[in-house]
Motif scaffolding. Sequence first.
Motif, mmCIF file in Angstrom:
data_model
loop_
_atom_site.group_PDB
_atom_site.id
_atom_site.type_symbol
_atom_site.label_atom_id
_atom_site.label_comp_id
_atom_site.label_asym_id
_atom_site.label_seq_id
_atom_site.Cartn_x
_atom_site.Cartn_y
_atom_site.Cartn_z
ATOM 1 N N GLN A 29 31.089 56.970 -16.771
ATOM 2 C CA GLN A 29 30.890 55.829 -15.871
ATOM 3 C C GLN A 29 30.725 56.309 -14.426
ATOM 4 O O GLN A 29 29.857 55.810 -13.700
ATOM 5 C CB GLN A 29 32.066 54.866 -15.977
ATOM 6 C CG GLN A 29 31.917 53.652 -15.089
ATOM 7 C CD GLN A 29 33.118 52.718 -15.182
ATOM 8 O OE1 GLN A 29 34.086 52.998 -15.874
ATOM 9 N NE2 GLN A 29 33.039 51.621 -14.460
ATOM 10 N N ASP A 30 31.548 57.266 -13.997
ATOM 11 C CA ASP A 30 31.420 57.803 -12.636
ATOM 12 C C ASP A 30 30.067 58.479 -12.437
ATOM 13 O O ASP A 30 29.424 58.299 -11.405
ATOM 14 C CB ASP A 30 32.541 58.799 -12.343
ATOM 15 C CG ASP A 30 33.868 58.128 -12.054
ATOM 16 O OD1 ASP A 30 33.872 56.956 -11.638
ATOM 17 O OD2 ASP A 30 34.907 58.795 -12.235
ATOM 18 N N GLU B 97 27.284 57.916 -14.076
ATOM 19 C CA GLU B 97 26.260 56.877 -14.070
ATOM 20 C C GLU B 97 26.229 56.161 -12.715
ATOM 21 O O GLU B 97 25.160 55.929 -12.147
ATOM 22 C CB GLU B 97 26.534 55.870 -15.190
ATOM 23 C CG GLU B 97 25.470 54.815 -15.339
ATOM 24 C CD GLU B 97 25.769 53.890 -16.506
ATOM 25 O OE1 GLU B 97 25.644 52.665 -16.308
ATOM 26 O OE2 GLU B 97 26.113 54.381 -17.591
ATOM 27 N N GLN B 98 27.399 55.817 -12.195
ATOM 28 C CA GLN B 98 27.512 55.152 -10.892
ATOM 29 C C GLN B 98 26.926 56.033 -9.784
ATOM 30 O O GLN B 98 26.186 55.559 -8.923
ATOM 31 C CB GLN B 98 28.989 54.838 -10.616
ATOM 32 C CG GLN B 98 29.227 53.943 -9.452
ATOM 33 C CD GLN B 98 28.958 52.488 -9.798
ATOM 34 O OE1 GLN B 98 28.467 52.134 -10.862
ATOM 35 N NE2 GLN B 98 29.255 51.628 -8.865
ATOM 36 N N LEU C 191 23.113 56.287 -10.110
ATOM 37 C CA LEU C 191 22.478 55.009 -9.812
ATOM 38 C C LEU C 191 22.383 54.750 -8.307
ATOM 39 O O LEU C 191 21.389 54.231 -7.811
ATOM 40 C CB LEU C 191 23.256 53.878 -10.495
ATOM 41 C CG LEU C 191 22.683 52.475 -10.409
ATOM 42 C CD1 LEU C 191 21.318 52.395 -11.089
ATOM 43 C CD2 LEU C 191 23.658 51.505 -11.062
ATOM 44 N N HIS C 192 23.413 55.136 -7.555
ATOM 45 C CA HIS C 192 23.487 54.783 -6.141
ATOM 46 C C HIS C 192 23.283 55.942 -5.160
ATOM 47 O O HIS C 192 23.161 55.698 -3.959
ATOM 48 C CB HIS C 192 24.849 54.135 -5.839
ATOM 49 C CG HIS C 192 25.057 52.854 -6.580
ATOM 50 N ND1 HIS C 192 24.389 51.697 -6.260
ATOM 51 C CD2 HIS C 192 25.840 52.558 -7.636
ATOM 52 C CE1 HIS C 192 24.751 50.740 -7.083
ATOM 53 N NE2 HIS C 192 25.643 51.231 -7.931
ATOM 54 N N TYR C 193 23.220 57.167 -5.657
ATOM 55 C CA TYR C 193 23.187 58.311 -4.739
ATOM 56 C C TYR C 193 21.975 58.300 -3.810
ATOM 57 O O TYR C 193 22.108 58.560 -2.618
ATOM 58 C CB TYR C 193 23.267 59.643 -5.486
ATOM 59 C CG TYR C 193 23.318 60.791 -4.517
ATOM 60 C CD1 TYR C 193 24.480 61.059 -3.800
ATOM 61 C CD2 TYR C 193 22.199 61.570 -4.246
ATOM 62 C CE1 TYR C 193 24.540 62.072 -2.866
ATOM 63 C CE2 TYR C 193 22.241 62.578 -3.311
ATOM 64 C CZ TYR C 193 23.413 62.828 -2.629
ATOM 65 O OH TYR C 193 23.462 63.816 -1.690
ATOM 66 N N TYR D 126 29.843 52.592 0.258
ATOM 67 C CA TYR D 126 29.687 51.162 -0.018
ATOM 68 C C TYR D 126 30.098 50.375 1.212
ATOM 69 O O TYR D 126 30.760 50.896 2.100
ATOM 70 C CB TYR D 126 30.565 50.742 -1.213
ATOM 71 C CG TYR D 126 30.186 51.418 -2.507
ATOM 72 C CD1 TYR D 126 29.015 51.080 -3.174
ATOM 73 C CD2 TYR D 126 31.003 52.391 -3.062
ATOM 74 C CE1 TYR D 126 28.672 51.690 -4.370
ATOM 75 C CE2 TYR D 126 30.659 53.015 -4.262
ATOM 76 C CZ TYR D 126 29.501 52.655 -4.909
ATOM 77 O OH TYR D 126 29.159 53.270 -6.082
ATOM 78 N N GLU E 12 33.440 55.965 -1.798
ATOM 79 C CA GLU E 12 33.986 56.456 -3.054
ATOM 80 C C GLU E 12 33.670 57.949 -3.109
ATOM 81 O O GLU E 12 32.503 58.342 -3.195
ATOM 82 C CB GLU E 12 33.367 55.727 -4.244
ATOM 83 C CG GLU E 12 33.937 56.167 -5.561
ATOM 84 C CD GLU E 12 33.452 55.317 -6.724
ATOM 85 O OE1 GLU E 12 34.062 55.421 -7.792
ATOM 86 O OE2 GLU E 12 32.478 54.562 -6.569
#
Length: 107
Positions: free
Chosen positions: A30-31, A33-34, A37-39, A76, A81
């Motif tokens: 999950q980390d 993927e997160q 997705l946002h990098y 964010y 994070e």
Amino acid sequence: MSARLCSVEEIAHQAYEIFQQLAPDNLSEQDIEQFNLHYEDYGFIEDSEPDDSWQDFVSLEIEPEHFVQVLIGIEYEDGDEVFAKILISRDLDAPFCHVLWKQNGSE
């Protein structure tokens, strides 16, 4: 004899490469993927002088001119994070790297 030091920019790039290689073994799916997705839009690689907290994790003397602290994460609106906090040597003759990984949903 003075140390041969690589630039902070070069060492930050090297820290990011280490992050990419080791992330699958140290972060949750999950980390990862997160992060992926946002990098591109919100990611950061932030270099700074090592903070005092490293003395709790490494037993060597941390000379600020020979080491860089690199944070890798996502920014964010409600806060950052951090996925990895990396201590890395700039000294080409004394390579060293230690990574503190995000654990269980916390930094």
